[in-house]
Design a protein around this motif. Structure first.
Motif, PDB file in Angstrom:
ATOM      1  N   SER A  79     -30.460  27.768 -41.729  1.00 11.78           N
ATOM      2  CA  SER A  79     -30.593  26.399 -42.218  1.00 11.78           C
ATOM      3  C   SER A  79     -31.619  25.567 -41.452  1.00 11.78           C
ATOM      4  O   SER A  79     -32.421  24.877 -42.054  1.00 11.78           O
ATOM      5  CB  SER A  79     -29.240  25.687 -42.173  1.00 11.78           C
ATOM      6  OG  SER A  79     -28.778  25.612 -40.837  1.00 11.78           O
ATOM      7  N   THR A  80     -31.634  25.611 -40.138  1.00  9.47           N
ATOM      8  CA  THR A  80     -32.448  24.675 -39.362  1.00  9.47           C
ATOM      9  C   THR A  80     -33.390  25.338 -38.362  1.00  9.47           C
ATOM     10  O   THR A  80     -34.582  25.080 -38.371  1.00  9.47           O
ATOM     11  CB  THR A  80     -31.532  23.701 -38.592  1.00  9.47           C
ATOM     12  OG1 THR A  80     -30.636  23.085 -39.520  1.00  9.47           O
ATOM     13  CG2 THR A  80     -32.332  22.632 -37.894  1.00  9.47           C
ATOM     14  N   ASN A  81     -32.869  26.144 -37.469  1.00  8.38           N
ATOM     15  CA  ASN A  81     -33.628  26.645 -36.321  1.00  8.38           C
ATOM     16  C   ASN A  81     -34.336  27.964 -36.620  1.00  8.38           C
ATOM     17  O   ASN A  81     -33.718  28.909 -37.106  1.00  8.38           O
ATOM     18  CB  ASN A  81     -32.706  26.837 -35.119  1.00  8.38           C
ATOM     19  CG  ASN A  81     -32.099  25.531 -34.671  1.00  8.38           C
ATOM     20  OD1 ASN A  81     -32.804  24.557 -34.474  1.00  8.38           O
ATOM     21  ND2 ASN A  81     -30.795  25.506 -34.505  1.00  8.38           N
ATOM     22  N   LEU A  82     -35.619  27.995 -36.274  1.00  5.36           N
ATOM     23  CA  LEU A  82     -36.433  29.191 -36.441  1.00  5.36           C
ATOM     24  C   LEU A  82     -37.159  29.460 -35.127  1.00  5.36           C
ATOM     25  O   LEU A  82     -37.847  28.583 -34.606  1.00  5.36           O
ATOM     26  CB  LEU A  82     -37.452  28.999 -37.570  1.00  5.36           C
ATOM     27  CG  LEU A  82     -38.493  30.093 -37.776  1.00  5.36           C
ATOM     28  CD1 LEU A  82     -37.828  31.402 -38.191  1.00  5.36           C
ATOM     29  CD2 LEU A  82     -39.510  29.661 -38.820  1.00  5.36           C
ATOM     30  N   VAL A  83     -36.980  30.659 -34.582  1.00  7.67           N
ATOM     31  CA  VAL A  83     -37.682  31.086 -33.373  1.00  7.67           C
ATOM     32  C   VAL A  83     -38.527  32.296 -33.752  1.00  7.67           C
ATOM     33  O   VAL A  83     -38.027  33.259 -34.330  1.00  7.67           O
ATOM     34  CB  VAL A  83     -36.701  31.461 -32.239  1.00  7.67           C
ATOM     35  CG1 VAL A  83     -37.456  31.996 -31.032  1.00  7.67           C
ATOM     36  CG2 VAL A  83     -35.847  30.272 -31.856  1.00  7.67           C
ATOM     37  N   ILE A  84     -39.816  32.225 -33.439  1.00  9.31           N
ATOM     38  CA  ILE A  84     -40.738  33.320 -33.704  1.00  9.31           C
ATOM     39  C   ILE A  84     -41.307  33.749 -32.355  1.00  9.31           C
ATOM     40  O   ILE A  84     -41.720  32.916 -31.560  1.00  9.31           O
ATOM     41  CB  ILE A  84     -41.864  32.881 -34.661  1.00  9.31           C
ATOM     42  CG1 ILE A  84     -41.276  32.347 -35.967  1.00  9.31           C
ATOM     43  CG2 ILE A  84     -42.813  34.033 -34.932  1.00  9.31           C
ATOM     44  CD1 ILE A  84     -42.302  31.724 -36.892  1.00  9.31           C
ATOM     45  N   LEU A  85     -41.326  35.049 -32.111  1.00 11.35           N
ATOM     46  CA  LEU A  85     -41.707  35.552 -30.796  1.00 11.35           C
ATOM     47  C   LEU A  85     -42.528  36.823 -30.928  1.00 11.35           C
ATOM     48  O   LEU A  85     -42.238  37.677 -31.757  1.00 11.35           O
ATOM     49  CB  LEU A  85     -40.441  35.857 -29.987  1.00 11.35           C
ATOM     50  CG  LEU A  85     -40.588  36.406 -28.585  1.00 11.35           C
ATOM     51  CD1 LEU A  85     -41.201  35.382 -27.654  1.00 11.35           C
ATOM     52  CD2 LEU A  85     -39.232  36.848 -28.067  1.00 11.35           C
TER      53      LEU A  85
END
Length: 148
Positions: A125-131
């Motif tokens: 829904s809200t949080n996106l972490v790309i690594l």
């Protein structure tokens, strides 16, 4: 009547557990993919050899727009650290692959581009972490929140 050997009881128990596990027909929920506009920080993280501390060398506030048709663009603070970019992306449950149309065909770019294969984590829904790991000591990390 023959008696069942006590040694066969564990095997029969395991077999019955496997058989009952196959009886239910549960369907799993599909993985939610990130679509929309996300804002947050890009960080270039560096770990020096033989040290445990991780340095944040550079950071920038960026905006990532992921469109339903597979197009993306990077906006925001793209003057010094991170390049503004656009192109197509592909996604599965673990990885996002970005094909940046602005990535230079020859040479090494001055600024960092969102280009290549990245691990990602999305809460649905809200949080996106790309690594992405660039070797043993360098990581690019995007900590983004959905705004639209």
């Amino acid at each position: 009547m023959k008696r069942i050997s006590i040694y066969l009881l564990p095997a029969l128990l395991v077999l019955s557990l496997f058989a009952t596990g196959c009886l239910s027909n549960k369907t799993s929920n599909p993985v939610p993919y990130p679509i929309g506009t996300f804002e947050g920080q890009f960080r270039l993280l560096h770990k020096k050899l033989n040290e445990t501390k991780i340095d944040t060398l550079k950071k920038a506030n960026i905006q990532l727009v992921l469109e339903t048709g597979g197009a993306y663009k990077v906006l925001g603070d793209t003057a010094t650290v991170h390049a503004g970019s656009k192109g197509q992306y592909g996604i599965n449950a673990t990885y996002m692959a970005f094909n940046d149309e602005t990535y230079p065909k020859t040479g090494t770019p001055v600024k960092i581009h969102l280009y290549g294969n990245y691990f990602y984590n999305y809460d649905g829904s809200t949080n996106l972490v790309i690594l992405v790991n660039q070797g043993d000591t360098l990581n690019y990390r995007y900590d983004l929140k959905r705004v639209n």
